[in-house]
Design an enzyme around this catalytic site. Structure first.
Site, mmCIF file in Angstrom:
data_model
loop_
_atom_site.group_PDB
_atom_site.id
_atom_site.type_symbol
_atom_site.label_atom_id
_atom_site.label_comp_id
_atom_site.label_asym_id
_atom_site.label_seq_id
_atom_site.Cartn_x
_atom_site.Cartn_y
_atom_site.Cartn_z
ATOM 1 N N LYS A 1 3.360 4.950 -10.700
ATOM 2 C CA LYS A 1 3.745 4.133 -9.548
ATOM 3 C C LYS A 1 3.616 2.662 -9.925
ATOM 4 C CE LYS A 1 2.790 3.656 -4.569
ATOM 5 N NZ LYS A 1 1.971 4.150 -3.429
ATOM 6 N N SER B 1 4.326 5.769 0.680
ATOM 7 C CA SER B 1 4.988 4.773 -0.132
ATOM 8 C C SER B 1 5.273 5.214 -1.573
ATOM 9 C CB SER B 1 4.130 3.502 -0.180
ATOM 10 O OG SER B 1 2.886 3.764 -0.811
ATOM 11 N N SER C 1 0.170 8.057 1.427
ATOM 12 C CA SER C 1 1.291 7.743 0.538
ATOM 13 C C SER C 1 1.494 8.657 -0.660
ATOM 14 C CB SER C 1 1.163 6.318 0.024
ATOM 15 O OG SER C 1 1.687 5.447 0.980
HETATM 16 N N1 GLN Z 1 2.221 4.590 5.736
HETATM 17 C C1 GLN Z 1 0.924 4.039 5.627
HETATM 18 C C2 GLN Z 1 1.005 2.536 5.627
HETATM 19 O O1 GLN Z 1 2.079 2.034 5.661
HETATM 20 C C3 GLN Z 1 0.232 4.528 4.391
HETATM 21 C C4 GLN Z 1 0.683 3.859 3.145
HETATM 22 C C5 GLN Z 1 -0.119 4.243 1.934
HETATM 23 O O2 GLN Z 1 -0.817 5.268 1.924
HETATM 24 N N2 GLN Z 1 -0.071 3.399 0.943
HETATM 25 O O3 GLN Z 1 0.061 1.850 5.603
#
Ligand code: GLN
Length: 445
Positions: free
Chosen positions: A50, A125, A149
């Site tokens: 990532k 994400s 995410s």
């Molecule tokens: N969707 C959540 C956020 O936007 C989690 C994102 C993540 O785990 N990085 O904060």
């Protein structure tokens, strides 16, 4: 696609040939936009990374324009660990800008498409990591999970995604979003690969002050899928889930019963508290963490007439809309007039959430929960930020409590989209998590 376990048995000549094959496959599936860049280091088994994890000499952007041009001067500890095991970072996975989002639509480098249905988002994400593994263009990938995410994109794309206990995997070299919630973890084709990759990146790291200094017993060498466990289910939690999710949940409970597990009913705090506590905590931490992107130290600079103007211009041009929204929100909840009403209250709720989980684990080894209220939405469907935040209702409490959880595919909706469910374990009991998950995966074969 070969599994990670299989790849570990290949000779170096075979790995070399495989890497070339993989490159042409990636080229064929370019439209998925799962890869931001094709950097490589070393000659080992390729693993997708990532784009918020530091790999020495790579361009690392966190999906943001503001880091364009930044070259990482060092390896994250997880990368050092992978390299020591004969794995090689291979490609940078697309992601929501600074890991803020649930769809991978907020990347400055364009959206990633879901390989199962390219009209749908891959989740986020870590959407690039999930889409690549599901689309047969990565053996395995690393992602980061601050509020779901890893698990949610894994569920949307039909693969396995695992978030370790907070403190289990070093965050040294992970671009910080919300430091008290972030964990790096594996996205893989199956549970055993997840255990193998998890073992490779786990363990104490003195470079991360929140890394936990305790003995580490590798889980992948001790997998016991035949173990009979007490598994808590959450009937009250299902009202907000779509029919496809509810159906999969019910039939998975039947599968677990048929395997001889004991099913117990449990109750967690209402998810509305999770969402509030999470978005206050995460944005507060994000607003502080992102203060370092000032146009001076890293990446993109927009020159102003003086230093302050350079900061303002660089940040105005460099950050996307969602990131700006969260910086504003975070500064608001931390401001002196509102600190007690929002930030302090969120920390109290966080403690309650943690205590609630501990209570459930007094009479259960694992918890079975949905990952998301629905299968992968269509591109553009979660445009409203509030709708998107609410869609995180099943994953964020686990980060607030610091627990390990694993999402695995359990079926498909009528329109063919993957449905994933997650198992949640007590802190540092990843062994039981993987044992239960492997048992369920075997039963569903
Ligand atoms: N969707 C959540 C956020 O936007 C989690 C994102 C993540 O785990 N990085 O904060």
């Amino acid at each position: 696609m070969i599994t990670l376990k299989e790849a570990l048995t290949l000779s170096s000549a075979e790995i070399k040939a495989f890497r070339e094959e993989l490159k042409s496959k990636i080229e064929e599936k370019k439209e998925l936009n799962a890869y931001i860049g094709m950097e490589e280091s070393g000659e080992g088994i390729p693993v997708l990374i990532k784009d918020n994890i530091q790999v020495k000499d790579w361009s690392v952007t966190g999906g943001s324009k503001i880091l364009q041009g930044y070259i990482s001067p060092y390896d994250a500890s997880v990368i050092t660990n992978l390299k020591a095991k004969g794995l090689s970072p291979f490609g940078r996975a697309n992601m929501d800008e600074f890991a803020m989002g649930s769809t991978t639509e907020s990347s400055y480098y364009g959206k990633t498409l879901n390989p199962v249905n390219t009209d749908c988002v891959p989740g986020g994400s870590s959407g690039g990591s999930a889409a690549a593994v599901a689309g047969g263009i990565a053996i395995a990938a690393l992602g980061s999970d601050t509020g779901g995410s890893i698990r949610q994109p894994a569920a949307f794309c039909g693969i396995v995604g695992m978030k370790p206990t907070y403190g289990r995997v070093s965050r040294y070299g992970l671009g910080a979003y919300a430091s008290s919630l972030d964990q790096i973890g594996p996205l893989t084709q199956n549970v055993e690969d997840a255990a193998i990759l998890y073992d490779m990146i786990s363990g104490y790291d003195p470079k991360d002050s929140t890394s936990v200094d305790m003995d580490y017993t590798p889980v992948s060498e001790n997998l016991k899928p035949e173990r009979k466990l007490r598994i808590a289910v959450l009937p009250h939690f299902l009202n907000d889930a779509s029919e496809a999710i509810q159906k999969a949940y019910t039939s998975t409970i039947e599968t677990l019963k048929a395997q001889g597990h004991e099913i117990v009913e449990a109750k967690l705090l209402d998810a509305k508290y999770d969402i509030s506590a999470y978005y206050v905590t995460a944005t507060a931490e994000a607003s502080t963490n992102l203060a370092r992107y000032d146009g001076i130290r890293y990446g993109t600079r927009e020159q102003g007439d003086n230093l302050k103007e350079t900061f303002i211009k660089s940040r105005s041009v460099g950050f996307g809309e969602e990131v700006k929204r969260r910086i504003l929100l975070g500064n608001f909840v931390l401001s002196s007039g509102y600190y007690d009403a929002y930030y302090v209250k969120a920390q109290k709720v966080r403690r309650l959430i943690k205590q609630n989980f501990e209570k459930v684990f007094e009479s259960a080894d694992l918890i079975l929960s949905p990952v998301a209220p629905n299968t992968a939405p269509k591109i553009g469907e979660l445009e409203n930020p509030m709708t998107m935040y609410l869609s995180d209702m099943y994953t964020i409490s686990i980060n607030l409590a610091g627990l390990p959880a694993l999402s695995l595919p359990v079926g498909k909706s009528d329109d063919g989209m993957p449905v994933g469910l997650q198992l949640i374990a007590p802190a540092f009991d990843e062994q039981t998590l993987f044992d239960g998950a492997l048992g369920l995966e075997n039963a569903l074969k």
